[in-house]
Design a protein around this motif. Sequence first.
Motif, mmCIF file in Angstrom:
data_model
loop_
_atom_site.group_PDB
_atom_site.id
_atom_site.type_symbol
_atom_site.label_atom_id
_atom_site.label_comp_id
_atom_site.label_asym_id
_atom_site.label_seq_id
_atom_site.Cartn_x
_atom_site.Cartn_y
_atom_site.Cartn_z
ATOM 1 N N GLU A 183 42.265 34.343 39.029
ATOM 2 C CA GLU A 183 41.629 33.547 37.973
ATOM 3 C C GLU A 183 41.466 32.093 38.416
ATOM 4 O O GLU A 183 40.454 31.446 38.122
ATOM 5 C CB GLU A 183 42.460 33.635 36.691
ATOM 6 N N VAL A 210 37.359 32.929 33.921
ATOM 7 C CA VAL A 210 38.803 32.998 33.782
ATOM 8 C C VAL A 210 39.157 33.840 32.579
ATOM 9 O O VAL A 210 38.309 34.161 31.748
ATOM 10 C CB VAL A 210 39.409 31.584 33.646
ATOM 11 N N SER A 211 40.450 34.182 32.458
ATOM 12 C CA SER A 211 40.874 35.109 31.423
ATOM 13 C C SER A 211 40.521 34.590 30.055
ATOM 14 O O SER A 211 40.584 33.405 29.780
ATOM 15 C CB SER A 211 42.394 35.303 31.517
ATOM 16 N N GLU A 221 38.627 31.876 40.911
ATOM 17 C CA GLU A 221 37.342 31.998 40.229
ATOM 18 C C GLU A 221 36.972 30.698 39.514
ATOM 19 O O GLU A 221 35.818 30.257 39.542
ATOM 20 C CB GLU A 221 37.403 33.151 39.225
ATOM 21 N N PRO A 226 44.082 29.697 33.249
ATOM 22 C CA PRO A 226 44.157 30.803 34.219
ATOM 23 C C PRO A 226 45.586 30.993 34.713
ATOM 24 O O PRO A 226 46.231 30.037 35.134
ATOM 25 C CB PRO A 226 43.211 30.361 35.340
#
Length: 830
Positions: free
Chosen positions: A86, A67-68, A89, A81
């Motif tokens: 995201e 994730v980010s 994921e 996220p």
Amino acid sequence: MAAVASAVGTVTSGALSGAGGEMGRRSSEALAGLVRRMRRQNATPDPDAPADPDDDTPDSGVSDPGVSGAGGRADEPPPLPATEEERRELARALWEGSRTSPGFAREVLAWLRETGWPGTRPVPAVAPGASRPRMLPPANAAFTDRASLPEQIARELEGGGRPAGVPAVVVLVGPGGIGKTAAAVHCAHLLGERFPDGQLYIDLEGQSVTTALPPSEALVRFLDRLGVPASRMPADEQRLSELYRDCAAERRMVVVLDNAHSERQVRPLLTAASESLVIITSRYRLDGLTADPGARVIKLDPLSTADSVQLLTRIVGQGATAARGPAGAGAAAVAAVARRCGGIPLALCETGARVAVREHLTWDTVERQLSERARRREQEALPMDERSSRDAVDLTTDVTYGELSPRAALLYRMLGVWPWPSITVGAATKAADGTEEEGRALLDELAGVHLLEEVGEERYRFHDLVRRHAERRGEAEDRHADRAAAVRRVVGWYLGFAAAADLRVIPGRWRLGAAYARLRPPAERGPEDGRHALAELRAERENLAAAVRAAEHYGFDDLAWQLCEAMWGLHLRLGFHEQWVDTHLKGVAAARRSAAEFGDPRAEGRILVQLAFAHMGLGRLAEAEEALLDAAAADERARHHRGQASAVEALGLLRLKQWRYPEAERSFQEAQRVLRRIGPGEDGARDVPRALALLEHHIGRALRGQGRHDEAVRRLHGALALFRALPEPDLYNEGRVYMSLGETHLQAGDPRAARVCLDAAIATMGREGAELQHADAAEMRARCAGALADPAAEAEDLRTALALYETAGDEVSVARVDARLAELARGDGL
């Protein structure tokens, strides 16, 4: 995998808006804990470190969630996220981690169940049958013609052949005043027995693109009436539409979408229930709906002369109609008047109402008046853009207006200056600059001749064609300054109303604005007073938004930003985020202009903070952060330390929601430093002790989010000490701190210590009458019992929570707790 992906999407998308309430927040923070666990497992193990006793697979091989913001310390989760990719994921990472680590799989399953996802079936947003809305307006007793219309709609319902998931959709099309609304409501009432699960109605205000309601606003209103709590409303339109379809899926309902402007406006409002009926009215054809979802478009034509006469007769009365003309000539005179009205029901209703209240007015006189007025209008040579005023509605309205008393005519013009969604006695009194008794009498006079429609107890509205006539008469007869002064009086009345109600909703908060100067909270405030005040604000919500727009249009900047300040309690408790953003963008601009002209320099930062919360509710992270940084800067320029501390505190709360726990901790500490700059007797000094206590509580939460449980417990106990030292007790927030302590101990694996803290929270919330928080603490206490393998105590706590959720009307939590009680009854474990 599907349950994990759906739960991750629901929890993370709702984390910022507050959807899900306290359980939603806890679910989000628990998910952050799962991510932190994955990152620890994925980090290079320390050969000297002891194995994780909960992990059956020491080298689990769990992949990075991707994730980010991945990176940083292994025991810190990356930021929340924010995109669908995201979230997908993260769901894949949780799924893979569960497959390779049985211990982790148990944690994920426990999280799913606590989130309200037993197995793979989500708890519904609202229990079926929880609410059977009855939103249809009253039918018109004088409704005439259109006899075949209910039969046509009934054939659509009985025809069959619709695929599953496609409701019957009928579109009634015709010009303004043709009677589309009356026809739709009439048919919906006639067919009501077929739809026992509810009637939904909304005026989409689609006369033009500038007035049309956004679909999200309509969805929020429908979901509210279907029993979905404000805390459960998703942030974005797509999820609102999905939730609406979910709530309506098992229901047989009739939905009336009145005055639609476009297909784009109505598509999100279509149910997926095959046994439901959607009736749409519009001045536009909406041809795209004929293909998908296969709507039947029915064009409404003007009434025939015979039906027009019948409508006039029903309004005036059979005997009175016959008596209003010379012997043998009455029928011909009525027919002549009907022809003058062009078969337009609105024009016919106006004319009939005028005759009904004038005992000695004959049909011959009415026909002569209409003829004379028609000739004068032909001689006025109106500009091209005013040709619409030559229609039958404008003609009959001219004649009716000419017979009003002078004070009623003045009120008519002053109310027509601005498109108020509805008109109350208080607002009308201010528009006429008279007494309440006079305002009530003048409204009765206007409604009596059908220039206003009564839509509720002492609540009225204009048809848009009639309002435009009133506006034109005002432009022709009144000075601009007088019309602007009337608007200012009405806006000022709404400000005073909102400020007084807001003071009852959240008595303890600090406020800005002269509107509060002479207001004081009630000396004796019952437990229901805040709810009643919130209901009053909700009832006037659309008018309050219109008042902000009117203030902006006329340059009443001092009133515009104060209205936003007075709407804080309304929006904080009930949401309505699209309106919130719209009004507060105007409020920020007004505050800036006002400050430049010797207004209050503190106002800009104050409204920016409120705007940031509106952006949070819509999941607009960048906009929320920008607004908070701008607010802090504006308050620093104004040397308003209290406002600056609030902005920095709100920034910390945003970062808490985003799982940016270290940054949140630093923001709260910075807010404390700013508050300590306030000296005795300075602006905000009285609020400093309570604000410092709240910040200490926030810091404890930020430390818990980082897994620093011992430090979190120390800070939370410090917050308790600060609250207890306040000169005026704040028992509610003491209870909140006890809940945070219980949550922290539970997260740290000490359910016995957690239960002690939760007992204190339950006692406090019970005394305060805070049902939802009491229920939430009882549900957490049940988790403690579950961790201690005590199913009897767990069931007892859950039954306590269930009763409180039922009292509070939180159907989502009722369903979740019911599901867990059923599991316990079956002997299911985790």
